[in-house]
Structure formats: structure tokens, C-alpha cells
Scaffold this motif. Structure first.
Motif, PDB file in Angstrom:
ATOM      1  N   PHE A 103       0.821  -1.207   0.000  1.00  0.00           N
ATOM      2  CA  PHE A 103       0.000   0.000   0.000  1.00  0.00           C
ATOM      3  C   PHE A 103       0.855   1.257   0.000  1.00  0.00           C
ATOM      4  N   ARG A 104       1.947   1.220   0.728  1.00  0.00           N
ATOM      5  CA  ARG A 104       2.838   2.381   0.762  1.00  0.00           C
ATOM      6  C   ARG A 104       3.391   2.681  -0.638  1.00  0.00           C
ATOM      7  N   GLY A 105       3.732   1.621  -1.383  1.00  0.00           N
ATOM      8  CA  GLY A 105       4.222   1.810  -2.739  1.00  0.00           C
ATOM      9  C   GLY A 105       3.158   2.398  -3.648  1.00  0.00           C
ATOM     10  N   TRP A 106       1.914   1.935  -3.483  1.00  0.00           N
ATOM     11  CA  TRP A 106       0.804   2.482  -4.277  1.00  0.00           C
ATOM     12  C   TRP A 106       0.601   3.960  -3.955  1.00  0.00           C
ATOM     13  N   LEU A 107       0.645   4.309  -2.678  1.00  0.00           N
ATOM     14  CA  LEU A 107       0.454   5.707  -2.285  1.00  0.00           C
ATOM     15  C   LEU A 107       1.514   6.611  -2.901  1.00  0.00           C
ATOM     16  N   ALA A 108       2.727   6.082  -3.033  1.00  0.00           N
ATOM     17  CA  ALA A 108       3.827   6.889  -3.564  1.00  0.00           C
ATOM     18  C   ALA A 108       3.565   7.350  -4.990  1.00  0.00           C
ATOM     19  N   THR A 109       2.714   6.649  -5.720  1.00  0.00           N
ATOM     20  CA  THR A 109       2.419   7.014  -7.118  1.00  0.00           C
ATOM     21  C   THR A 109       1.097   7.757  -7.247  1.00  0.00           C
ATOM     22  N   HIS A 110       0.497   8.114  -6.110  1.00  0.00           N
ATOM     23  CA  HIS A 110      -0.803   8.800  -6.146  1.00  0.00           C
ATOM     24  C   HIS A 110      -0.790  10.011  -5.219  1.00  0.00           C
ATOM     25  N   GLY A 111       0.200  10.852  -5.425  1.00  0.00           N
ATOM     26  CA  GLY A 111       0.295  12.073  -4.641  1.00  0.00           C
ATOM     27  C   GLY A 111      -0.525  13.192  -5.245  1.00  0.00           C
ATOM     28  N   ALA A 112      -0.487  14.347  -4.606  1.00  0.00           N
ATOM     29  CA  ALA A 112      -1.288  15.488  -5.048  1.00  0.00           C
ATOM     30  C   ALA A 112      -0.947  15.919  -6.467  1.00  0.00           C
ATOM     31  N   GLU A 113       0.309  15.712  -6.868  1.00  0.00           N
ATOM     32  CA  GLU A 113       0.730  16.168  -8.195  1.00  0.00           C
ATOM     33  C   GLU A 113      -0.004  15.443  -9.317  1.00  0.00           C
TER      34      GLU A 113
END
Length: 269
Positions: free
Chosen positions: A110-120
Motif C-alpha cells: 500500500f505504501r508503494g501504491w500511495l507513492a504514485t498517487h500524490g497530489a501532483e
């Protein structure tokens, strides 16, 4: 960033979605449009959890029979009949939300998935949908959000896009530093009525964060309107993926969080 194992756990609910999958501003959305007469210049944006529009749960929250669940028919507010309102669930994950099969998957990165779904990357689809709806004549937006979506409800409130904000068990806010900064910014900049639906067991929005929110915004300090509802016996994710066989969770989700949200929209949107 604050998140917990409950961000990807819960129960897949049963039912038959009544809305449609459509594209708005080039972004995939699930749209619940009442089949009876409804208010045409208002929309409620539903910012889903990490499972997006792929998991049935968010879809089931938007429509029941002919009317939007978020604005029951024939309710008088401010002297007029608010009727019903369209609800738009936005895929701000660019087609890459967590798949339904990832629910309760202990091996998920999940942490890896979050890293590719930031505000940018997440904010752009939101901006596109809001711009397209504005061009279609929408003048008032409400936003309701769950877990991941909570942070982005704050973002569009800061941008003065919405007129009413509801968040349930928000995540992705550093506790307590980021949370305090976000609420103080909201207090100064957003000027939009805010409802937070919180619960007992929530590492992403724990008791101390709930208390801090009240300290910053409660007791009439926030003139536009502030409310925090607390639901005992519930865990982070209860408002969207809660186990409805548990009486306390069912009460927290349906009779508590959901009805409170409806009432908030009826008052402020």
C-alpha cells in the motif's frame, strides 16, 4: 503520512448500483442522477477511498430508487424544496485505484501504491471534473469524502471550489503536525462549513487529533459552521467499508455518519 491497515480492510457490500459510468472532462466518473426532478445547479462530489469507483461500496452510497441518498426528496431547507441532487464519484486515480480484490490483502504494498498517487497527479482529474461541471452550469458544489479522499476535500475547500465539506475518517494527514496545519489553514482560508465523521479506533485520525480539531474549530470559533461526530464501536473505514452485521458499525454508518452527512448538506449546500 498517516494511514493504517484499516485503510485497505473492510467488507464488500452487496446491492445493485443504480448510476452510470460516464466521462466528465476526460475523467472517468460514476454518476448518480435522480430520475425525478432535481436541483440542476448543485452537485455533490464524492471523493472515494483508495478503491475508487471499482469497489461497489461507494456506488451504493449515492442513489436509492429514484432519489439521491444525499438529498432526500421533499425536505424544506431555507424556505424551498431542495428536492434531490446529482452525485458524482470521481476516479482521481487515473484508472489506477486499488482493485476490489486488494481488499483485506495483507501482501499489498500500500505504501508503494500511495507513492504514485500524490497530489501532483491526483488534483488534476479533480480540477478537470470541476471545470467541466462548472461549464455545464453547476454553481454550488458539496464534497463528501472517505479516508484517502479526506485530504483532497480540504484541498478543494482551500481553493474555494466547494460550498460544503464532509469528511469521514480522513487519512494522509501527518498526526499531529500536518493535521493541525491543515485545520488552521482551513479555518483561515476555506470558510466552508465542515463536518468530520470520526470514530473510536482510528490511527489515522485518533482521539488526540479529534480533540485538536475541536480545539481549533469548535465552540463557535469557525463561523461558517463546524461539527465533529463521534461513533463508538467503529473503526477507520466504518463509513464506507464497515461490517454491517455488527450493530454498532451499522448504526455508525447508516444512522450515524450517513444521516449526519445528509443533514449537513441539507443545511449548508
Amino acid at each position: 503520512m498517516s494511514f493504517c491497515q484499516h485503510c485497505i480492510q473492510g467488507v464488500r457490500h452487496e446491492g445493485e448500483p443504480e448510476g452510470t459510468l460516464e466521462t466528465i472532462g476526460g475523467v472517468a466518473c460514476y454518476i448518480a442522477t435522480p430520475t425525478i426532478d432535481y436541483v440542476k445547479d448543485k452537485v455533490i462530489l464524492l471523493l472515494p477511498d483508495a478503491f475508487g469507483i471499482g469497489l461497489i461500496n461507494s456506488k451504493l452510497m449515492t442513489l436509492r430508487k429514484t432519489a439521491s441518498r444525499f438529498a432526500p426528496k421533499d425536505v424544506q431547507v431555507h424556505g424551498y424544496d431542495i428536492g434531490t441532487v446529482q452525485v458524482v464519484v470521481i476516479d482521481y486515480y487515473n484508472g489506477d485505484s486499488l482493485p476490489p480484490d486488494a481488499l483485506n490483502d495483507k501482501t499489498l504494498n500500500f505504501r508503494g501504491w500511495l507513492a504514485t498517487h500524490g497530489a501532483e497527479v491526483t488534483c488534476l482529474p479533480l480540477d478537470k471534473v470541476i471545470a467541466a461541471l462548472t461549464e455545464e452550469g453547476i454553481t454550488r458544489f458539496g464534497a463528501t469524502s472517505y479516508c484517502f479522499g479526506g485530504r483532497y476535500t480540504f484541498v478543494i475547500a482551500f481553493d474555494k471550489v466547494i460550498q460544503c465539506a464532509v469528511v469521514a475518517h480522513p487519512s494522509l494527514l501527518e498526526v499531529p503536525k500536518d493535521l493541525e496545519a491543515t485545520l488552521i489553514t482551513y479555518f483561515i482560508k476555506a470558510k466552508v462549513p465542515l463536518l468530520i465523521n470520526a470514530c473510536k479506533n482510528d490511527r489515522s485520525f485518533p482521539a488526540e487529533s479529534q480533540a485538536k480539531a475541536g480545539e481549533i474549530s469548535g465552540d463557535g470559533k469557525f463561523a461558517p459552521g463546524y461539527r465533529l461526530e463521534y461513533f463508538p464501536g467503529c473503526t477507520h473505514e466504518f463509513a464506507v467499508r464497515g461490517d454491517l452485521t455488527d450493530p454498532l458499525v451499522k448504526a455508525g454508518k447508516e444512522e450515524g455518519s450517513f444521516k449526519t452527512s445528509v443533514g449537513f448538506f441539507l443545511t449548508y449546500l
